[in-house]
Structure formats: C-alpha cells, structure tokens
Design an enzyme around this catalytic site. Structure first.
Site: not given
Ligand code: PA5
Length: 450
Positions: A294, A323, A437
């Site tokens: 950010e 793995h 937002k």
C-alpha cells in the site's frame, strides 16, 4: 507480561543481496556507492520529517518516544476491558493487522493472557459475529478501531454488535462494553464517542492505518492481551537507535531500502518474498505485505513519464512452501528477492525421541531437537536460492518477545519510508485504496454516492 531478559538486537544479514554472493543478479558495492548522495538526501528528509512530535509528517517513526506518556491511561483502560471474557476487536487493514500479528506471535508461545479471548473481526463475515452473539452479552466487550472513523466494513460489524449489546443490556449498560479508537476530532466514530460518552483513544492525525500499530490502534488491544507494550515501544526505540546514520553500512534500514530499490530498478526484481521459518510470524508477513504494497505500489514521477514503482510482496512459509512454492521460486524467472526470518533459539524446543528401530531410518536425527531440523531446512533453502542467483537476506530474531517484535516493526516502517523516498513517491497515501472505498459506497447507494 514482562520479560526482563537482556535486550538483544535482530541480526540482519544482507550479504546475499550483493553481487559477491549471487553474481550478476546482485548489487555491486560500487552501485550502492553511486547512490550515496541520494541516500544522504532521503535520510535527511526522513530525519527532519520524523522529528517534532506527533505533528511530524512521519510521526509513525517517533511513536516509541511519544506514546510512552499515554501508557498508564491505556493500561487502566485495558484493565477495565480485561473484566470481560470475550473482546471483539473490530477494524480492517492497518486498523487490525499490526495488533493481530503481534498477538498471534506472542500467543503462539503462551506469552499472552488466556483470558479475555481476543477476536479480531476484520472482514465482512457473519459467521464469527454470529458465534460471538451466542455468548452472554454480559461477557462481551467491543473495541472498534477506525482512523477515518467510518470505514464501511468496520462500521457494519460495529453496528451489529452495538445493536446486540443494546438489545440485551439496554442502551446505557451497553455503552460500558464499548471502547473506540479513532481520529481525535473527525468522523462518525468520534461523533459517537462524544455524543454517547463512550471511552475513546485518539489515533494521532498524521499516523496512517498501516503505520499505526505503535499507537493506541495496536497498543490497547495488545495491552488487553497482557502484552508488554512498554517493551514493544522500547524495541522500536532500539531499532530507531541503530538507524541514525546516513551511511547504509551503519544503518540497516537504509541499506535494505537502498538494495531493494536498486534490485527493482536495475535488476528487474519485481517480487519480494518474505519466508519465515517460524510459524508465529505468519501474520507478521501479512502486516509487512500491507505496509509494503500500500505504501510503495505507485507511479513514480520521472522526466520520461510515470513508470510503476514497487516490488510485489508475497507471503511464503518455511518449511511448508519448500513442498509447494519453492519449485517455481527457484526455476521460474529471476525476478524475486527473498527475505528469510528465523529465531536464534527456541525457548520451548522439543527433543526428538528415537527407538533403536527409528534410528536405523533416521540416524541423522540422533540427539537433535525440532529447531535443528527447521534450521537445516532454512540453510538448505538459503543455499539453493543463493546458488540459483536469487538475492536474499536473513533476519535472525534473538527470541520471540515484545521487544524483538517492536524492533521488527520499526525496521520495516523505516525501510518502507526510505524506499518510498528513493522512488520519489509518497509512502503514506493510498489513492487506489480510497478509490475502491468510494466506489463501494457509491454502489451501496444505488450508484449515487460520493
Ligand atoms: O493503511 C491504511 O490506510 C488502510 O489499510 C486503513 O488502515 C484501512 O483502510 C482502514 O481504515 P480506517 O482505519 O480509516 O478504518
């Protein structure tokens, strides 16, 4: 929980970021030297902009000095909250991740109090709320955290829990189950705190979400969990104290920022993988991921246009991702930088018991403890990653304490701000996040919102 053991510093090993170790994909000392005047400039800028108290532009870097005065108030608020059995900590992004990461790390080794139980309610998700509302409202407290004071994901969770508390306890008693952390003057939550006389703490106006873990945003929930918040601040101060020079050889935050910046713009390293060999640090990586992405994922202003800045932060986990992801990390593109995190010692290590039959299959485990195994896994990955030409660095934590986590937080906040200044971008804003937002609110308003 106080820990009076000696306060050792994190060991920072950057040698594998250099050409001497990883060949052409690493940075030559001469390349770092060409950045000398730039590094002096950004260091000067950070120093000036972080001095002068909580009004400073980079106040996030001086919280270790300025929050100490509020600790007694915070501790007594925490004591009141500890009377409850369940505490909902509502907040999203920077208003959640820091406290959540420190809490997870210390809870993993039993260094937090077992009661009250903290529930970090970050996302919009009815299930944990429903579960909490099956408890008796008498036993539940709410800490609602939002710097802006009205982030919708946070607001909806608070509205639901507040309504439930009021229905079960009545409005006036429900108020005594709530604490708010928000801007000192503005926003919906601040209005509620003033109107309803709900106890509240301020977020310093110049300290943005992802840089706010060392303010009340992180400190209050952590104090409730019994974390030694004074040690957390002292750890941050200790890190700040080792980052005072404008010379990257004497300032680890400046060196890391400079090398990551050079690796991006000169060596096309576009992915920054953080891989702890320590499960308790899993959420710390999420905190780093937010801080880095950010703050630095922006467009630079250059004479020839606006090229993108920043390396994409990626979370991995040693030894589990050996793995899984490691195959791609090693044999796909040389576009990655690795950061390994490890503990120097495990205080609660376990020996590996072997019968005579087991010993035939695992002779190399004779006399070993679990830490020996994870250490061998780390060394193996480090060696193979280095051999494949990937720049990497290793941070060794002397122990898992609030002090050490405070160091780690300060280090990464500093590295991020330095890196932002090197790219010539503002590391404190988040225009794209704000756009989303606003659009979400517009959509909720039937397309007519802000
Ligand atoms: O770092 C940031 O600014 C964001 O991640 C915010 O912390 C997040 O959007 C929540 O904002 P607020 O604390 O205003 O509710």
């Amino acid at each position: 929980m106080r820990n009076n053991s000696p306060k050792k510093l994190i060991e920072i090993d950057t040698v594998n970021l250099y050409r001497t170790q990883v060949g052409a994909e690493g940075i030559a000392s001469e390349e770092l030297a060409t950045l000398k005047s730039e590094l002096e400039r950004v260091h000067q800028s950070l120093t000036v902009k972080s001095s002068g108290g909580l009004d400073a532009e980079f106040a996030c870097l001086n919280l270790h000095d300025h929050m100490s005065a509020s600790l007694p108030d915070m501790e007594s608020m925490a004591e009141a909250i500890r009377r409850f059995e369940e505490v909902a900590v509502i907040g999203i992004g920077g208003s959640s991740l820091g406290a959540k990461a420190v809490h997870q790390a210390l809870a993993a080794i039993g260094a937090t109090t077992s009661s009250p139980a903290l529930h970090f309610l970050e996302n919009v998700n009815p299930y944990p709320l429903r579960k909490l509302m099956q408890r008796s409202a008498e036993k539940v407290a709410v800490i609602c955290i939002s710097k802006s004071g009205g982030t919708v994901e946070t607001a909806v969770q608070y509205l639901i829990l507040r309504n439930w508390l009021e229905q079960n306890l009545g409005k006036s008693r429900a108020r005594r189950h709530q604490w708010l952390i928000t801007d000192p003057e503005r926003g919906w939550l601040r209005e509620i705190a003033l109107r309803e006389k709900i106890p509240s703490l301020p977020v310093p106006p110049r300290v943005g979400g992802r840089y706010s873990v060392l303010s009340a945003v992180g400190l209050l929930p952590l104090a409730v969990a019994g974390v030694d918040i004074q040690a957390l601040l002292a750890g941050a101060a200790a890190d700040a104290g080792r980052c005072l020079a404008d010379d990257p050889k004497k300032n680890p935050a400046l060196e890391i920022a400079a090398l990551f910046y050079l690796l991006d713009i000169k060596k096309n390293k576009r992915v920054s993988i953080m891989m702890p060999y320590a499960d308790p640090l899993q959420l710390f990586v999420d905190w780093y991921r937010q801080l880095w992405a950010e703050s630095l994922g922006k467009r630079m202003e250059t004479r020839s246009g606006k090229p993108p800045a920043g390396t994409l932060p990626v979370r991995a986990m040693g030894a589990v991702d050996q793995h899984s992801q490691l195959q791609m990390y090693l044999e796909s593109r040389l576009d990655k930088i690795f950061t390994f995190l490890a503990f120097d010692a495990w205080e609660q290590d376990l020996p590996i018991p072997l019968s005579d039959d087991d010993r035939k299959f695992f002779p190399y485990l004779e006399g070993k403890k679990m830490r020996d195994v994870i250490e061998a896994e780390l060394q193996a990955t480090r060696e193979v990653v280095t051999g494949a030409g990937h720049p990497n660095m290793t941070l060794r934590l002397p122990s898992l304490t609030a002090h050490v986590l405070g160091q780690l937080i300060d280090l990464y906040q500093r590295v991020t701000v330095y890196a932002g200044l090197l790219y010539g971008i503002n590391p404190l804003d988040q225009p794209a996040v704000e756009r989303v937002k606003k659009l979400a609110i517009k959509l909720l308003s039937g397309g007519k919102g802000p």
